[in-house]
Design a protein around this motif. Structure first.
Motif, PDB file in Angstrom:
ATOM      1  N   CYS A 245       4.684   0.536  -7.938  1.00 35.55           N
ATOM      2  CA  CYS A 245       5.096  -0.600  -7.103  1.00 35.55           C
ATOM      3  C   CYS A 245       5.944  -0.134  -5.925  1.00 35.55           C
ATOM      4  N   HIS A 246       6.757   0.881  -6.148  1.00 36.76           N
ATOM      5  CA  HIS A 246       7.560   1.427  -5.049  1.00 36.76           C
ATOM      6  C   HIS A 246       6.643   2.031  -3.985  1.00 36.76           C
ATOM      7  N   SER A 247       5.595   2.696  -4.418  1.00 40.34           N
ATOM      8  CA  SER A 247       4.636   3.276  -3.473  1.00 40.34           C
ATOM      9  C   SER A 247       3.916   2.186  -2.680  1.00 40.34           C
ATOM     10  N   ILE A 248       3.499   1.130  -3.361  1.00 40.32           N
ATOM     11  CA  ILE A 248       2.826   0.010  -2.697  1.00 40.32           C
ATOM     12  C   ILE A 248       3.772  -0.634  -1.686  1.00 40.32           C
ATOM     13  N   LYS A 249       4.995  -0.876  -2.107  1.00 38.15           N
ATOM     14  CA  LYS A 249       5.975  -1.505  -1.230  1.00 38.15           C
ATOM     15  C   LYS A 249       6.249  -0.627  -0.006  1.00 38.15           C
TER      16      LYS A 249
END
Length: 139
Positions: free
Chosen positions: A110-114
């Motif tokens: 999710c951090h990568s997507i964000k």
């Protein structure tokens, strides 16, 4: 025809080019020079602040307060969060960096997507239990 021996660039330290001479740096001419170290203010603060005691304490407090990934919760999934993310990128601003209200817990994916969406100009906030776009750089 005279044979010219190749030598390393003398124009810029660390230049990998061998086709340079005193008057013409091939790497510089074609724009492939990159600084060896990014010394921008934001990068310097990132390095110093992320390794400091104050950040480590703030990070642990955030993980204790919200141990699950806040983006996964939006999609009704339970994933442990390991990344403490700044909702609004601090860009070297100490007030934003150390503001506990500017933090959210995310898992790695999710951090990568964000981060990808942030690089595309969006500012995403998951703290309310929904995906909220609180800003965009797009025209």
């Amino acid at each position: 025809m005279r044979k010219v021996s190749k030598r390393a660039c003398t124009k810029v330290a660390g230049c990998p080019a061998f086709s340079c001479d005193a008057d013409n740096c091939a790497a510089k001419k074609f724009g492939s020079h990159k600084p060896a170290v990014d010394t921008s203010t934001a990068q310097l603060h990132n390095h110093i602040w992320y390794h400091g005691t104050k950040w480590r304490r703030l990070r642990l407090q955030q993980l204790a307060k919200q141990p699950l990934c806040q983006r996964c919760l939006v999609f009704e999934a339970l994933s442990p969060g390991h990344h403490v993310d700044h909702v609004i990128a601090h860009q070297g601003n100490a007030a934003l960096f150390f503001n506990s209200r500017n933090l959210q817990t995310l898992c790695l994916s999710c951090h990568s997507i964000k981060t990808r969406r942030e690089q595309a100009g969006e500012v995403l906030d998951y703290r309310s239990g929904a995906e909220v776009v609180i800003g965009t750089d797009r025209a």
